[in-house]
Write an enzyme that holds these catalytic residues in place. Sequence first.
Site, short mmCIF file in Angstrom:
data_model
loop_
_atom_site.label_atom_id
_atom_site.label_comp_id
_atom_site.label_asym_id
_atom_site.label_seq_id
_atom_site.Cartn_x
_atom_site.Cartn_y
_atom_site.Cartn_z
N LYS A 267 0.84 -1.20 0.00
CA LYS A 267 0.00 0.00 0.00
C LYS A 267 0.88 1.26 0.00
O LYS A 267 2.08 1.19 0.30
CB LYS A 267 -0.95 -0.03 1.19
CG LYS A 267 -0.28 -0.15 2.52
CD LYS A 267 -1.26 -0.59 3.59
CE LYS A 267 -0.53 -0.58 4.92
NZ LYS A 267 -1.32 -1.15 6.00
N MET B 168 8.24 24.76 -0.06
CA MET B 168 7.55 23.69 -0.79
C MET B 168 8.51 22.89 -1.67
O MET B 168 8.42 21.67 -1.76
CB MET B 168 6.43 24.29 -1.65
CG MET B 168 5.50 23.25 -2.23
SD MET B 168 4.29 23.96 -3.34
CE MET B 168 3.35 25.01 -2.27
N ARG C 85 -11.76 -1.08 13.83
CA ARG C 85 -11.73 -0.55 12.48
C ARG C 85 -12.64 -1.45 11.67
O ARG C 85 -13.60 -1.97 12.22
CB ARG C 85 -10.27 -0.57 11.97
CG ARG C 85 -9.86 0.70 11.29
CD ARG C 85 -8.34 0.81 11.13
NE ARG C 85 -7.76 -0.33 10.43
CZ ARG C 85 -6.49 -0.37 10.04
NH1 ARG C 85 -5.68 0.66 10.26
NH2 ARG C 85 -5.99 -1.43 9.42
N TYR D 15 11.18 31.79 4.36
CA TYR D 15 9.84 32.30 4.72
C TYR D 15 9.76 32.53 6.23
O TYR D 15 10.24 31.72 7.02
CB TYR D 15 8.78 31.26 4.38
CG TYR D 15 8.44 31.17 2.91
CD1 TYR D 15 7.90 32.25 2.22
CD2 TYR D 15 8.65 29.98 2.23
CE1 TYR D 15 7.57 32.14 0.89
CE2 TYR D 15 8.32 29.86 0.89
CZ TYR D 15 7.78 30.96 0.22
OH TYR D 15 7.46 30.84 -1.09
C1 LIG Z 1 -0.34 -2.00 6.69
C2 LIG Z 1 -0.84 -3.34 7.02
C3 LIG Z 1 0.05 -4.39 7.28
C4 LIG Z 1 1.56 -4.20 7.36
O1 LIG Z 1 1.91 -3.51 8.53
P1 LIG Z 1 3.44 -3.29 8.92
O2 LIG Z 1 3.39 -2.78 10.30
O3 LIG Z 1 3.97 -2.28 7.96
O4 LIG Z 1 4.12 -4.60 8.79
C5 LIG Z 1 -0.48 -5.65 7.48
N1 LIG Z 1 -1.82 -5.86 7.46
C6 LIG Z 1 -2.71 -4.87 7.22
C7 LIG Z 1 -4.16 -5.17 7.22
C8 LIG Z 1 -2.26 -3.58 7.01
O5 LIG Z 1 -3.14 -2.61 6.80
#
Ligand SMILES: *Cc1c(COP(=O)(O)O)cnc(C)c1O
Length: 383
Positions: A49, A324, A147, A276
């Site tokens: 991700k 920036m 969640r 700035y």
């Molecule tokens: C982000 C995530 C992980 C990985 O987490 P890390 O702490 O980076 O290893 C695993 N499972 C889910 C559902 C996640 O959202």
Amino acid sequence: MNKPINHPIISIDEIVRPTRVEVDLKILRDNFKKIKTHVNQAKVMPILKANAYGHGLVRIAQLYEELKADYLGVAVVEEGILLREIGIKIPILVLGGVWGNQVPMFLKHNLAITASSIDKLNQIDEIAREMKTKAVVHLKIDTGMERIGVHYYSAEKFLEAAYKCKNIVVQGIYSHLANSESEDLSYTKLQLERFNGVLTFFERRSIKMPIRHIANSGAILQLPESNLDMVRPGITLYGVYPSNQVKKSFEVKPAIRWKSLVVYFKVIKAGNAVGYGLTYKPDHNIRAVTIPVGYGDGYFRNMSHKAEVLINGYKYPVIGAISMDQIIVNIENNSAFNGDEVILMGSDGTNSITCEELAEWAGTIPYEILTNINTRVPRVYYD
Ligand SMILES: *Cc1c(COP(=O)(O)O)cnc(C)c1O
């Protein structure tokens, strides 16, 4: 479908911007192998991700496919579709929630869905029926994070419902840990116990156990009994530990060097304000260089008056407010020339600036540093 605009693939052949992220693929391979060895027989689902924690979604997905990862995990369906479009064949699970009008996209691109309520199961089942296909799902159980996911204490009905859906294949069941990177593992153990409690369903009903997974990086490092059938490492794959307190039970190395070049030199006279807001005034004449990176690249403005960079093996402070697109660095009486290499994060062989240091300066966690390096910073891969 239109291509996403903020696309992590670089569309020009020649990278012209001096600011870039270099990714060492060999280090990433070694990190993956370390994890693979550490978890024994468990399958591994690298988590990709947020642009593969800043490393570049496409190339990193290809790397894990080459390494024969069992599964890939992404946050949103668009990431999964992109990976299918570039030809990734291995199973992909979208970890985030799903809503109705997205389901056909999952089915069309063969992406596994996280199912997190009975309503959603029924919706998915119905759409799969209409499309004359089977939906692959992983059931999400909430064992104590509040969640997405069905509470462990109401999971029985959810599981029953899943197995009534004729157009759904339950391929996995999972939960997520809220606190596995801390020193005190009591809550993590409680979450695992709750999850194992839910899993007794399969034995009681003589249903074949789907792939069970709960372990993120913290748990992989600290709690081997949480490996189950598959683990979901994110940050440790990228060579960064999830916290300072976590037990470093195997060694991984950071694979990113975030670099730029000196593009300007000047002498700043004593008493003249820098940047700035005029927040910095040297009390003696100094030499200063400008580097073309700023908070628009993910070099957080919060690091103003704290950050340091490496130039020619020396650490120098960033002065004034971070802009920036530019920062100003005080090199005192030393010399630096246009075109000299600047390391913002990473090592130059002897010295280094770590992701943890940037996180400390910015008042955040290493995850946020990595995932905020903007896609406008080109990623360059070394092997
Ligand atoms: C982000 C995530 C992980 C990985 O987490 P890390 O702490 O980076 O290893 C695993 N499972 C889910 C559902 C996640 O959202």
